[in-house]
Write a protein that holds these residues in place. Structure first.
Motif, PDB file in Angstrom:
ATOM      1  N   UNK A 233      -5.521  -8.691 -18.387  1.00 25.33           N
ATOM      2  CA  UNK A 233      -5.595 -10.141 -18.292  1.00 25.33           C
ATOM      3  C   UNK A 233      -5.881 -10.595 -16.867  1.00 25.33           C
ATOM      4  N   UNK A 234      -6.462 -11.774 -16.798  1.00 24.13           N
ATOM      5  CA  UNK A 234      -6.645 -12.482 -15.537  1.00 24.13           C
ATOM      6  C   UNK A 234      -6.037 -13.864 -15.743  1.00 24.13           C
ATOM      7  N   UNK A 235      -5.069 -14.230 -14.929  1.00 25.74           N
ATOM      8  CA  UNK A 235      -4.400 -15.508 -15.110  1.00 25.74           C
ATOM      9  C   UNK A 235      -4.452 -16.352 -13.845  1.00 25.74           C
ATOM     10  N   UNK A 236      -4.253 -17.647 -14.042  1.00 26.14           N
ATOM     11  CA  UNK A 236      -4.226 -18.541 -12.886  1.00 26.14           C
ATOM     12  C   UNK A 236      -3.050 -18.190 -11.970  1.00 26.14           C
ATOM     13  N   UNK A 237      -1.947 -17.710 -12.530  1.00 26.53           N
ATOM     14  CA  UNK A 237      -0.802 -17.327 -11.695  1.00 26.53           C
ATOM     15  C   UNK A 237      -1.132 -16.137 -10.806  1.00 26.53           C
ATOM     16  N   UNK A 238      -1.869 -15.164 -11.356  1.00 20.95           N
ATOM     17  CA  UNK A 238      -2.272 -14.026 -10.529  1.00 20.95           C
ATOM     18  C   UNK A 238      -3.157 -14.481  -9.378  1.00 20.95           C
ATOM     19  N   UNK A 239      -4.065 -15.404  -9.674  1.00 23.55           N
ATOM     20  CA  UNK A 239      -4.961 -15.922  -8.637  1.00 23.55           C
ATOM     21  C   UNK A 239      -4.176 -16.694  -7.563  1.00 23.55           C
ATOM     22  N   UNK A 240      -3.230 -17.509  -8.028  1.00 26.29           N
ATOM     23  CA  UNK A 240      -2.440 -18.296  -7.074  1.00 26.29           C
ATOM     24  C   UNK A 240      -1.563 -17.390  -6.215  1.00 26.29           C
TER      25      UNK A 240
ATOM     26  N   UNK B 211      -9.827 -21.939  -9.147  1.00 24.68           N
ATOM     27  CA  UNK B 211      -8.864 -21.651 -10.206  1.00 24.68           C
ATOM     28  C   UNK B 211      -8.488 -22.954 -10.923  1.00 24.68           C
ATOM     29  N   UNK B 212      -8.256 -24.002 -10.153  1.00 22.60           N
ATOM     30  CA  UNK B 212      -7.921 -25.310 -10.732  1.00 22.60           C
ATOM     31  C   UNK B 212      -9.098 -25.868 -11.529  1.00 22.60           C
ATOM     32  N   UNK B 213     -10.305 -25.667 -11.025  1.00 17.30           N
ATOM     33  CA  UNK B 213     -11.499 -26.144 -11.735  1.00 17.30           C
ATOM     34  C   UNK B 213     -11.662 -25.443 -13.084  1.00 17.30           C
ATOM     35  N   UNK B 214     -11.401 -24.118 -13.097  1.00 21.98           N
ATOM     36  CA  UNK B 214     -11.541 -23.380 -14.350  1.00 21.98           C
ATOM     37  C   UNK B 214     -10.477 -23.837 -15.347  1.00 21.98           C
ATOM     38  N   UNK B 215      -9.262 -24.081 -14.887  1.00 18.00           N
ATOM     39  CA  UNK B 215      -8.223 -24.596 -15.779  1.00 18.00           C
ATOM     40  C   UNK B 215      -8.654 -25.926 -16.406  1.00 18.00           C
ATOM     41  N   UNK B 216      -9.204 -26.821 -15.596  1.00 18.10           N
ATOM     42  CA  UNK B 216      -9.671 -28.118 -16.108  1.00 18.10           C
ATOM     43  C   UNK B 216     -10.752 -27.939 -17.168  1.00 18.10           C
ATOM     44  N   UNK B 217     -11.696 -27.035 -16.886  1.00 16.74           N
ATOM     45  CA  UNK B 217     -12.799 -26.805 -17.823  1.00 16.74           C
ATOM     46  C   UNK B 217     -12.289 -26.213 -19.135  1.00 16.74           C
TER      47      UNK B 217
ATOM     48  N   UNK C  15     -14.505  -5.419 -26.725  1.00 13.98           N
ATOM     49  CA  UNK C  15     -13.109  -5.846 -26.586  1.00 13.98           C
ATOM     50  C   UNK C  15     -12.968  -7.211 -27.254  1.00 13.98           C
ATOM     51  N   UNK C  16     -11.752  -7.538 -27.634  1.00  8.66           N
ATOM     52  CA  UNK C  16     -11.471  -8.848 -28.200  1.00  8.66           C
ATOM     53  C   UNK C  16     -11.031  -9.768 -27.061  1.00  8.66           C
ATOM     54  N   UNK C  17     -11.783 -10.826 -26.822  1.00 11.82           N
ATOM     55  CA  UNK C  17     -11.538 -11.710 -25.676  1.00 11.82           C
ATOM     56  C   UNK C  17     -10.922 -13.024 -26.147  1.00 11.82           C
ATOM     57  N   UNK C  18      -9.790 -13.376 -25.564  1.00 15.61           N
ATOM     58  CA  UNK C  18      -9.112 -14.611 -25.949  1.00 15.61           C
ATOM     59  C   UNK C  18      -8.696 -15.396 -24.714  1.00 15.61           C
ATOM     60  N   UNK C  19      -8.443 -16.683 -24.916  1.00 17.10           N
ATOM     61  CA  UNK C  19      -8.028 -17.585 -23.845  1.00 17.10           C
ATOM     62  C   UNK C  19      -6.753 -18.296 -24.277  1.00 17.10           C
ATOM     63  N   UNK C  20      -5.776 -18.343 -23.377  1.00 20.95           N
ATOM     64  CA  UNK C  20      -4.548 -19.101 -23.622  1.00 20.95           C
ATOM     65  C   UNK C  20      -4.429 -20.157 -22.533  1.00 20.95           C
ATOM     66  N   UNK C  21      -4.284 -21.393 -22.940  1.00 25.46           N
ATOM     67  CA  UNK C  21      -4.110 -22.494 -21.992  1.00 25.46           C
ATOM     68  C   UNK C  21      -2.743 -23.114 -22.206  1.00 25.46           C
ATOM     69  N   UNK C  22      -1.929 -23.089 -21.159  1.00 26.58           N
ATOM     70  CA  UNK C  22      -0.629 -23.733 -21.184  1.00 26.58           C
ATOM     71  C   UNK C  22      -0.661 -24.873 -20.171  1.00 26.58           C
ATOM     72  N   UNK C  23       0.450 -25.559 -20.000  1.00 28.39           N
ATOM     73  CA  UNK C  23       0.491 -26.674 -19.057  1.00 28.39           C
ATOM     74  C   UNK C  23       0.294 -26.157 -17.628  1.00 28.39           C
ATOM     75  N   UNK C  24      -0.866 -26.443 -17.051  1.00 27.23           N
ATOM     76  CA  UNK C  24      -1.152 -26.057 -15.675  1.00 27.23           C
ATOM     77  C   UNK C  24      -1.432 -24.582 -15.477  1.00 27.23           C
TER      78      UNK C  24
END
Length: 638
Positions: A249-256, A287-293, A362-371
């Protein structure tokens, strides 16, 4: 030890007047327990694989512990949860070890997130968060840290078990500095691993085993080569856990976190490298831009998402920002340990992100939570990886649970785990289900999804709980339905109501037992690993058949694999998973030979849909009725 000698010693230990009868209070010899123990003795001697469904009440824990201890073989036992792991190590094993003339050395080992990290705790204390609750919890951890010997968070009772402070005070495989850590000699995880290396029997959990198997943990693998027996209890959880650990996985938390590490280095020893600051800021912004998108996109399937212009542009920008960060960190190698580690993490994340830029098998999925977002790539199957792992060791393998079969067949489990020609054993529970339990599927129920379902469930729950004078579990497949029914019960029911989230799982179960007339509402975590015996629990109601959401990452990965070979994901993935989950939920009701109670499944699909027969044929042979009043009458009689 000759096979016949081990069989004889197991028979003597588990038989009338044997070691366990003499030394374990309440122990009573059971023929089915003896059968399971002897099957494991064969497995140990022949280095074979045993798949065993052992119904509730058989006593499977002693059935595998006794031959494992008497064989003298170095053994690894893996459990389904940390709670079961603690129970096994702190209660069941000590009861047996005191009976042996030469008890073997035993050790408990958990994953790194369960242990205190002095280095990261000190860093968080030097840079406290703004949340006053988190600050208070970090201070409590500091106080505990000064006196703990093992550093196991399970010992810490003053901080909630789901607190973010525990994450802050622990380490991850990404941010652990290893031998370069200034606190390496005090490392709690290192001490636990050293004890495990010296032990004859090591108790772990499935997450730790597969984290190592997927090469996400270090320092555990050196324990495994000398093991001659591997036992997996609660093995029905293994397919999902194995698949999740082979996912990346690649997550916004890892990036931050990466950006914060770069800013820390810039504020300290790398002050002369101004590009570190700009690279970190750029990474945070993209990272913030990708979350918004991602959060604005109307779909969550990656195949469709990557075609969205905003998502594609944001992904490209983040990939470039990550590449830039890695290149800048590379220019500063060997000047700062933290920056060196950040470089390694940047390179790792760059590789993972590439799977989403150029999708492969591979099976690719996206999970979006608050922020927060997570991009997850799951393999379509782990069977080959598992097969390669089994072949590394000349050992016996045992997989056991009360719920492994679907309609008396192990096919689903065997295929998922890549097992080849295992010995199969189904041992039914010794309980008298036709006389101890009544299964009710009430008439005139709306199908799940209809607006009137919550009102119907609440009405049924009121009738059941009043008849049972509390003493009821209401199990749900979603938080939303749990809260909807809970709100209705709170207005109309004059009994103590305990709802998941009001405290830890252990706290709620203790209160349920102590009150004696409570109603407990819970979701997935209460469907298994819960053991309430006797009159404290007389009724269990399940809101609907527990089919997983098709967009769940693990379900989607398996479904994608089935589609590739033109199979049917419903019958091969969704249905078997739901059957095993329902068996777990139903298993909460009858936990002892004197227990009696009513099981209500409020889903008409169990009767009217063709697949309902698969569920019914997989459940214990309880008496059955469609008449809710018959269930109410039985509860009043109890």
């Amino acid at each position: 030890m000759a096979a016949s000698r081990l069989h004889k010693e197991v028979s003597l230990a588990l038989g009338p007047g044997g070691l366990l009868s003499q030394g374990v209070p309440g122990f009573r010899p059971r023929e089915v327990q003896h059968t399971l123990a002897q099957a494991l003795a064969d497995t140990i001697q022949q280095h074979r694989t045993l798949v065993a469904e052992a119904g509730t009440g058989i006593g499977k824990t002693f059935a595998y512990l006794v031959p494992a201890l008497l064989s003298g073989k170095r053994t690894l036992i893996s459990t389904g949860s940390k709670n079961l792991q603690d129970q096994l190590f702190l209660k069941d094993l000590p009861a047996l070890l005191t009976l042996l003339e030469r008890p073997p050395k035993v050790a408990l080992l958990k994953g790194r997130s369960n242990y205190l990290c002095h280095y990261h705790l000190n860093r968080r204390l030097a840079d406290l968060p703004q949340d006053p609750t988190l600050v208070d919890e970090l201070m409590r951890i500091r106080h505990w840290a000064n006196g703990t010997v093992n550093g196991d968070f399970a010992e810490l009772t003053s901080v909630p078990e789901d607190s973010m402070a525990l994450v802050m005070a622990g380490s991850t495989n990404d941010n652990c500095l290893g031998r370069k850590c200034p606190e390496f000699e005090r490392c709690c995880l290192k001490k636990a691993r050293d004890k495990a290396l010296e032990a004859d029997l090591v108790v772990v959990n499935h997450h730790l085993f597969f984290a190592d198997m997927a090469l996400k943990e270090t320092g555990f693998a050196e324990i495994l080569p000398s093991c001659e027996l591997f036992v997996f209890d609660e093995a029905h959880q293994l397919p999902d856990i194995a698949l999740s650990h082979f996912a990346t996985s690649v997550s916004s938390r890892q990036m931050q976190d990466l950006a914060r590490e770069m800013l820390r280095a810039y504020a300290g020893p790398l002050r002369d490298c101004r590009q570190l600051q700009s690279a970190a800021s750029r990474l945070q912004a993209t990272c913030a831009d990708l979350y918004d998108a991602l959060s604005d996109a109307p779909v969550q399937d990656w195949r469709q998402l990557k075609e969205q212009a905003a998502v594609a542009e944001a992904m490209a920008q983040m990939a470039e920002a990550l590449s830039f960060a890695r290149r800048i960190l590379e220019t500063q190698l060997s000047r700062d340990d933290g920056a060196d580690h950040a470089f390694e993490r940047a390179a790792l994340l760059e590789g993972r992100l590439s799977q989403f830029l150029t999708p492969g098998q591979a099976s690719l999925t996206v999970e979006c939570h608050r922020g927060h977002f997570v991009l997850r790539a799951s393999p379509l199957s782990v069977a080959k990886e598992c097969q390669g792992y089994y072949q590394q060791f000349k050992a016996g393998w045992m997989f056991t649970s009360a719920t492994l079969t679907v309609a008396d067949r192990f096919d689903h489990f065997i295929e998922a785990m890549g097992l080849q020609n295992p010995t199969e054993l189904i041992l039914d529970s010794p309980f008298d289900y036709p006389n101890q339990a009544l299964l009710c599927v009430p008439r005139y129920l709306a199908e799940p999804g209809r607006v009137e379902v919550a009102d119907q469930l609440a009405q049924i729950a009121i009738e059941l709980t009043q008849a049972a004078r509390g003493r009821t579990f209401l199990l749900f497949t979603s938080y939303q339905m749990m809260h909807q029914v809970g709100e209705r019960l709170a207005r109309r029911l004059d009994l103590p109501i305990l709802v998941q989230g009001m405290g830890s799982k252990r706290t709620l179960l203790n209160r349920f037992t102590q009150l004696g007339n409570a109603v407990l509402l819970g979701t997935a975590s209460f469907w298994e690993g819960v053991d309430v015996r006797g009159k404290a629990l007389s009724c269990v109601m399940i809101d609907k058949l527990p089919f997983a959401a098709p967009d769940d990452p693990l379900i989607k990965a398996r479904s994608d694999a089935v589609r590739l070979r033109n199979g049917d994901p419903f019958t091969e993935v969704l249905l078997p998973q739901a059957v095993i989950a329902l068996k777990q939920g139903v298993g909460r009701l009858i936990r002892g030979e004197s227990d009696r109670g009513v099981m209500v499944i409020a889903d008409p699909r169990l009767i009217y849909r063709p697949y309902g027969a698969v569920f019914l044929s997989s459940l214990p042979p309880m008496a059955r009725t469609r008449d809710l009043q018959r269930a109410v009458t039985m509860l009043k009689a109890l």
